[in-house]
Design a protein around this motif. Structure first.
Motif, PDB file in Angstrom:
ATOM      1  N   THR A 251       0.793  -1.235   0.000  1.00  0.00           N
ATOM      2  CA  THR A 251       0.000   0.000   0.000  1.00  0.00           C
ATOM      3  C   THR A 251       0.827   1.288   0.000  1.00  0.00           C
ATOM      4  O   THR A 251       0.271   2.349   0.269  1.00  0.00           O
ATOM      5  N   LEU A 252       2.101   1.231  -0.325  1.00  0.00           N
ATOM      6  CA  LEU A 252       2.876   2.465  -0.483  1.00  0.00           C
ATOM      7  C   LEU A 252       2.948   2.873  -1.954  1.00  0.00           C
ATOM      8  O   LEU A 252       2.662   4.013  -2.304  1.00  0.00           O
ATOM      9  N   TYR A 253       3.312   1.962  -2.823  1.00  0.00           N
ATOM     10  CA  TYR A 253       3.442   2.274  -4.254  1.00  0.00           C
ATOM     11  C   TYR A 253       2.141   2.872  -4.791  1.00  0.00           C
ATOM     12  O   TYR A 253       2.156   3.858  -5.517  1.00  0.00           O
ATOM     13  N   CYS A 254       1.015   2.297  -4.405  1.00  0.00           N
ATOM     14  CA  CYS A 254      -0.281   2.779  -4.892  1.00  0.00           C
ATOM     15  C   CYS A 254      -0.676   4.108  -4.267  1.00  0.00           C
ATOM     16  O   CYS A 254      -1.573   4.791  -4.757  1.00  0.00           O
ATOM     17  N   ALA A 255      -0.013   4.500  -3.183  1.00  0.00           N
ATOM     18  CA  ALA A 255      -0.375   5.715  -2.459  1.00  0.00           C
ATOM     19  C   ALA A 255       0.344   6.957  -2.977  1.00  0.00           C
ATOM     20  O   ALA A 255      -0.121   8.070  -2.762  1.00  0.00           O
ATOM     21  N   ILE A 256       1.469   6.767  -3.650  1.00  0.00           N
ATOM     22  CA  ILE A 256       2.226   7.931  -4.107  1.00  0.00           C
ATOM     23  C   ILE A 256       1.733   8.381  -5.479  1.00  0.00           C
ATOM     24  O   ILE A 256       1.175   7.602  -6.254  1.00  0.00           O
ATOM     25  N   ASP A 257       1.953   9.650  -5.774  1.00  0.00           N
ATOM     26  CA  ASP A 257       1.604  10.208  -7.071  1.00  0.00           C
ATOM     27  C   ASP A 257       2.296   9.373  -8.154  1.00  0.00           C
ATOM     28  O   ASP A 257       3.516   9.174  -8.093  1.00  0.00           O
ATOM     29  N   PRO A 258       1.558   8.895  -9.148  1.00  0.00           N
ATOM     30  CA  PRO A 258       2.192   8.087 -10.198  1.00  0.00           C
ATOM     31  C   PRO A 258       3.367   8.774 -10.885  1.00  0.00           C
ATOM     32  O   PRO A 258       4.277   8.101 -11.373  1.00  0.00           O
ATOM     33  N   ALA A 259       3.400  10.100 -10.888  1.00  0.00           N
ATOM     34  CA  ALA A 259       4.525  10.821 -11.484  1.00  0.00           C
ATOM     35  C   ALA A 259       5.818  10.602 -10.699  1.00  0.00           C
ATOM     36  O   ALA A 259       6.905  10.859 -11.210  1.00  0.00           O
ATOM     37  N   ARG A 260       5.713  10.088  -9.476  1.00  0.00           N
ATOM     38  CA  ARG A 260       6.904   9.862  -8.631  1.00  0.00           C
ATOM     39  C   ARG A 260       7.306   8.390  -8.579  1.00  0.00           C
ATOM     40  O   ARG A 260       8.182   8.028  -7.795  1.00  0.00           O
TER      41      ARG A 260
END
Length: 192
Positions: A108-117
């Motif tokens: 649940t971290l990868y999905c939580a960050i802005d996809p641009a990052r």
């Protein structure tokens, strides 16, 4: 796209990702793993510490890192008596590790960050891992959305994002929390 105020989400009790227990897929993996018992584990975006607790309970020296002070306080209150478990404030994408880890566990971290990052995220995984270290991840697999978090990802995106830095050892659909059926995929990588 504005950054999410994660501490405010905990203050407001707006934490639908927190199920009060470690990910079922992680619990299953820990029962059958053959990791070196001296491995040091990092759980970035650890929230209230349930996944980090599962690693420490399995006997691994474990560090949980999160942006939310309130989440870390709750993690400490819940799990402070567990040997080999520590929680620290930190920004996984931007901070430098004092010493790289043997394994990073993501949920649940990868999905939580802005996809641009997300490229920053992939570089951070490499930075925080020892050469030859492992990256175990449970990713949400659903179409990429403009609104989030969570932001979706495809299996193909995950493979493309990490395969230049890691060798994929195995991938599978893990056992998951109710309501997340067929939304999660687990990946086990080794850093090149």
């Amino acid at each position: 796209m504005s950054e999410t105020d994660w501490n405010q989400r905990y203050v407001d009790g707006d934490t639908p990702w927190d199920k009060g227990d470690a990910a079922p897929g992680l619990n299953d993996w820990l029962m059958g793993n053959d990791m070196d018992p001296d491995s040091r584990i990092l759980v970035p975006g650890c929230g209230c510490g349930h996944d980090a607790h599962a690693w420490a309970r399995a006997g691994f020296e474990t560090t949980g890192v999160d942006l939310s002070e309130l989440a870390l306080n709750q993690a400490g209150e819940n799990y402070e008596a567990i040997p080999g478990l520590a929680f620290f404030p930190g920004n996984f994408l931007e901070d430098e590790p004092q010493e790289p880890y043997d394994l990073i566990f993501e949920h649940t971290l990868y999905c939580a960050i802005d996809p641009a990052r997300r490229d920053e995220y992939a570089k951070a995984v490499t930075r925080w891992l020892k050469p030859g270290g492992y990256f175990l991840a449970i990713h949400f697999i659903f179409p990429l959305t403009k609104e989030g978090p969570p932001f979706g990802a495809s299996r193909e995106e995950i493979i493309d994002r990490f395969s230049d830095r890691f060798d994929l050892i195995e991938e599978w659909e893990p056992r998951n929390f109710e309501g997340r059926e067929r939304e999660e995929r687990m990946f086990y990588w080794k850093r090149k």
